[in-house]
Design an enzyme around this catalytic site. Structure first.
Site, short mmCIF file in Angstrom:
data_model
loop_
_atom_site.label_atom_id
_atom_site.label_comp_id
_atom_site.label_asym_id
_atom_site.label_seq_id
_atom_site.Cartn_x
_atom_site.Cartn_y
_atom_site.Cartn_z
N SER A 153 43.31 42.63 94.13
CA SER A 153 43.52 43.96 94.69
C SER A 153 44.00 44.98 93.65
O SER A 153 43.87 46.19 93.86
CB SER A 153 44.53 43.91 95.84
OG SER A 153 45.74 43.30 95.42
N ASP A 403 55.28 47.81 100.48
CA ASP A 403 54.34 47.38 99.44
C ASP A 403 54.89 47.86 98.11
O ASP A 403 54.82 49.04 97.78
CB ASP A 403 52.96 47.98 99.70
CG ASP A 403 51.94 47.53 98.65
OD1 ASP A 403 52.32 46.85 97.68
OD2 ASP A 403 50.75 47.89 98.80
N HIS A 406 51.23 47.22 94.85
CA HIS A 406 50.16 48.16 94.57
C HIS A 406 50.73 49.54 94.26
O HIS A 406 51.94 49.77 94.37
CB HIS A 406 49.19 48.23 95.76
CG HIS A 406 48.61 46.89 96.10
ND1 HIS A 406 49.12 46.08 97.11
CD2 HIS A 406 47.59 46.20 95.56
CE1 HIS A 406 48.42 44.96 97.16
NE2 HIS A 406 47.49 45.00 96.23
#
Length: 429
Positions: A153, A403, A406
């Site tokens: 990702s 998160d 990311h």
């Protein structure tokens, strides 16, 4: 008769000089200005250093992958890895409302993140300048090329950053989408015939990801690449590889058809071997296969390996760990150490080994995109709770998932592509 003095006549000479010298100076001054105006002293180009300096990249586990080397015997280091984050009034090239390719969980602006100060920083290397990303330059250098982002990702995160910056001057057309969560996609920029793809491959090598219906661990074959992207190698001109975080999960490893060992696999009666050596094997297999296949086909390729990007959870990631900071860390405040340093070193060392192999063939270039330290210094750049839209609309919740892996788009990850463009420019020169 008498003797003539050597000083005789000097009084008249002094008088003449004193009287007329100022007029001579006044007359020469405008002539000099006229000469300088129409024929100024030459100056070196702004993108070059004196003495024919050229940008080259060197790597080692203890130093940066990027430096500027003198064309003479003197070396002036230009290190993109070491530096500091400084305020930048210009801000990003795009925002969360104008770029339609951002994954929902990284669109911090549209999800209501109230502090936008994280958008107004730029990376200032210690001994060189990092120019602002220029989409037109990128298009000119990569016209008629196919660029692929391959990995986990983080590869997708970097891909979407590049797409959004390029979309500020040219519209990307989505020409292919497949797989869960659109893990395999392709865009085409008609203006310069540039194709950009993303391939989901969290190990680069062949693997089976853990699932609710299958085993509760990943399975990796470290000696065979993932053909979901490998089968397209003949059509690719540049690859940006990115792996790391998925190797932290429980897994069983295979090599040559036999079990090599495992990582965090209690109850399986297998030898625990950790994940560092396995990650190294996966990178080694990937680079060796790319070089071998492209050299065999007689076509060149440019390969980047993005180094490990640290997470910034304060507390356990699965126990309401958060990343609440709103400004970058200062230079020297945090060091690249522990797992972050080990993961980075593996990438740098394997790229250096691959360079030796690639030198045997023309048109093959490999480089580390060393972003570990500059990323470590940006704990403020993650979505945090804004991985979800307006997470505090109904008040402060006791537990909100964050998160801290990311990166917000736009955000610090845009700098990765800034550095990549500078390397491409050096290659083309």
């Amino acid at each position: 008769m008498g003797v003539t003095s050597p000083l005789k006549g000097q009084t008249h000479s002094r008088s003449f000089t004193t009287k007329f010298l100022p007029y001579v100076i006044y007359a020469l001054f405008p002539i000099a200005l006229f000469r300088f105006y129409f024929h100024p002293f030459p100056s070196p180009p702004t993108d070059q250093l004196p003495h024919s300096n050229r940008i080259v990249l060197t790597s080692s586990s203890s130093s940066s992958s990027f430096s500027i080397e003198e064309g003479t015997s003197n070396e002036v280091p230009c290190n993109y890895t070491n530096g500091r984050w400084v305020r930048d009034k210009m801000g990003p090239l795009y925002n969360g409302t104008t770029c339609g390719t951002i994954k929902d969980g990284q669109n911090c602006i549209s999800h209501g993140r109230p502090d936008l100060g994280y958008l107004y920083w730029r990376w200032q290397p210690s001994q060189c300048e990092l120019p602002r990303f220029d989409p037109k330059t990128f298009f000119n250098l990569l016209s008629n090329k196919h660029i692929a982002f391959v990995g986990d990702s983080m590869a997708r995160n970097q891909l979407e950053s590049l797409l959004c910056m390029l979309a500020s001057v040219s519209n990307p057309n989505l020409v292919y989408a497949n797989g869960e969560d659109n893990k395999f996609r392709r865009w085409h920029f008609d203006s310069h015939n540039v194709t950009v793809s993303v391939y989901w491959s969290p190990f680069l090598v062949r693997g089976v990801e853990k699932s609710k219906t299958g085993p509760d661990h990943n399975e990796l074959h470290v000696d065979v690449i993932d053909e979901r992207w490998g089968s397209d190698l003949d059509h690719l001109d540049m690859i940006v590889l990115s792996i790391g975080h998925w190797f932290l999960h429980p897994a069983v490893y295979y090599e040559g058809g036999s079990v090599l060992g495992c990582h965090y696999c209690p109850g399986l009666n297998l030898t625990e071997i950790g994940f560092y050596d396995v990650m190294r094997k996966a990178i080694k297999t990937t680079l060796k296969t790319i070089i071998g296949r492209k050299a065999g086909s007689g076509s060149g390729i440019d390969v980047f390996l993005t180094s490990f990007s640290p997470s910034h959870f304060e507390g356990e990631w699965d126990k309401a760990g958060a990343c609440p900071k709103t400004e970058p860390d200062r230079e020297g405040e945090k060091m690249v150490e522990g797992m972050d340093a080990d993961m980075r070193s593996i990438a740098v060392e394997e790229i250096e080994a691959a360079k030796v192999n690639a030198k045997q063939f023309g048109g093959l270039r490999v480089e580390t995109l060393d972003v570990t330290k500059l990323s470590l210094m940006r704990p403020d750049g993650h979505p945090g709770p804004y991985m979800y839209p307006f997470p505090f609309a109904n008040g402060i919740q006791e537990h909100v998932q964050n998160d801290c892996v990311h990166w917000c788009l736009p955000g610090p990850i845009d700098t990765w592509n800034q550095i990549m463009l500078q390397v491409i420019k050096r290659w083309r020169r």
